[in-house]
Design an enzyme around this catalytic site. Structure first.
Site: not given
Ligand code: PLP
Length: 422
Positions: A55, A53, A234, A228, A225, A199
């Site tokens: 935190e 842990y 992950r 990818k 993320t 994002d």
């Molecule tokens: N944001 C975008 C643009 C995505 O394409 C994705 C997943 O495909 C996510 C967020 C979410 O990621 P996660 O699957 O790790 O929650």
């Protein structure tokens, strides 16, 4: 009990894993959000760091015994800041969705207005879908693509933003094959006094390698993320300027999570180191070259591509001229050893469960070392399966499927992956 191998402790899971390893080795991973993590990344993920842990943040932990964890998390943070040329990085968030939740928690009050790309046009669930937290806790509005060009229409987004007056604008997508102009988004956000968040979950590797314009100079927060195009474990990360650093860290912990997954943070650090290495830039450039080559091959086979091609790692194939739905096509392709996902196309008349498109991408096949000649082959095989993979009664033509599956397996053998894993 403590010293047994997986095979000794749980032969059922070991068997499933062996079968999955075989699938990953012998089939083509064409889903653009997937990749093969390196052995080093996986070693960190499956390590003793899972036992602790931690935190809090480096040097500010709520638990004792965190010296190693401070060191590894600080390394991950420093490497992320270096790769993305940003002032602050939070590497604790577990997933891309949770990263977005934390970003909203940092910038917004419950009920605030947000403006994101419509899921029907390629946005993500967390950008304001009604059934997602983003549409449930916030007043979500959407912008879409220009119906003529299927591209982001910045003047149109400006108009929507002026009407909606959102507190936050979200730039970024899950299924958009073209460059995103973050500078234009900044101008729109400035005009209406909104925060801007990007994002970059999909294009993160391209951004890190300088193969896609950088959102960091223009955004209040950037989420992504790590699994990818970045090819890490992950997981996710969040970037922001120093002025928001404390607020963001508090939004992550204790805002939306308690204990961080330290073994995953260690694996993120490893992936960031891999991204700092020379070959990573070339890898990202090859992802794009491969996507453009695959796109060209599909166009030659009379496929329709949304926007006519791609600037990044994926393409959106509109299958309406082929008399097959996205679901049917993805199932046939999977049977032939090419794992694709069905996808809505802009203005899709079909339901999300059926769809009229597929969304092939090249990050994983590029990791295997494939280049343009292999993309040409894959394009031909996709065409063969879509054109001839069904009999007149609609059932799969097993002869064609088996023939393509065999060719796919031979190609996979020529570009092996995880050779030394069992
Ligand atoms: N944001 C975008 C643009 C995505 O394409 C994705 C997943 O495909 C996510 C967020 C979410 O990621 P996660 O699957 O790790 O929650």
């Amino acid at each position: 009990m403590m010293n047994r191998t997986l095979a000794q402790a749980d032969h059922e899971i070991a068997k499933i894993m062996a079968q999955e390893l075989d699938r990953q080795k012998t089939t083509l991973m064409l889903i653009p959000s997937e990749n093969y993590a390196s052995r080093a990344v996986m070693e960190a993920m499956g390590s003793i760091f899972t036992n602790k842990y931690a935190e809090g943040y480096p040097k500010r932990r709520y638990y004792n015994g965190c010296e190693a964890y401070d060191a590894l998390e600080q390394l991950a943070i420093d490497r992320a800041k270096d790769i993305f040329r940003c002032e602050h990085a939070n590497v604790q968030v577990h997933t891309g969705s949770q990263a977005n939740m934390a970003a909203f928690y940092c910038l917004l009050e419950k009920g605030d207005r947000i403006l994101g790309m419509s899921v029907a046009h390629g946005g993500h669930l967390t950008h304001g879908l009604d059934r997602n937290f983003s549409g449930y806790f916030y007043e979500a509005h959407a912008y879409g693509l220009n119906p003529e060009t299927d591209r982001l229409d910045y003047d149109g987004i400006m108009e929507v933003a002026k009407q909606v007056r959102p507190k936050l604008i979200i730039a970024g997508a899950s299924a958009y094959p073209r460059i995103i102009d973050f500078q234009r988004f900044r101008e729109i956000a400035e005009e209406v006094g909104a925060f801007l968040m990007a994002d970059i979950a999909h294009i993160v590797g391209l951004v890190a390698a300088g193969s896609h314009p950088d959102p960091v100079p223009y955004c209040d927060i950037v989420t992504s993320t790590t699994h990818k195009t970045l090819r890490g474990p992950r997981g996710a990360l969040i970037l922001c300027p120093e002025r928001l650093a404390d607020r963001l860290d508090r939004a992550v912990f204790p805002g939306v999570q308690a204990g961080p997954l330290m073994q995953i943070i260690a694996a993120k650090a490893v992936a960031f180191k891999e991204a700092q290495e020379f070959g990573f830039r070339e890898y990202q450039r090859q992802i794009i070259r491969n996507a453009q080559s695959l796109a060209q091959s599909l166009l030659e086979e009379d496929f329709t591509l949304v926007t006519g091609g791609t600037d990044n790692h994926l393409m959106l194939v509109d299958l309406r001229n082929k008399g097959i739905t996205g679901r049917e096509a993805a199932n046939l392709l999977e049977a032939a050893g090419m794992c694709c996902n069905k996808n809505l196309i802009p203005g899709d008349p079909a339901s999300p469960a059926e769809t009229s498109g597929i969304r092939p991408g090249t990050p994983a096949v590029t990791t295997r070392g494939m280049k343009e000649p292999e993309m040409q082959l894959i394009g031909k095989w996709i065409a063969r399966v879509i054109h001839d993979g069904r009999k007149e009664d609609g059932t799969p033509n097993e002869t064609v499927i088996a023939e393509v599956r065999d060719q796919v397996a031979q190609l996979c053998e020529a570009f092996p992956i995880y050779e030394d894993l069992i």
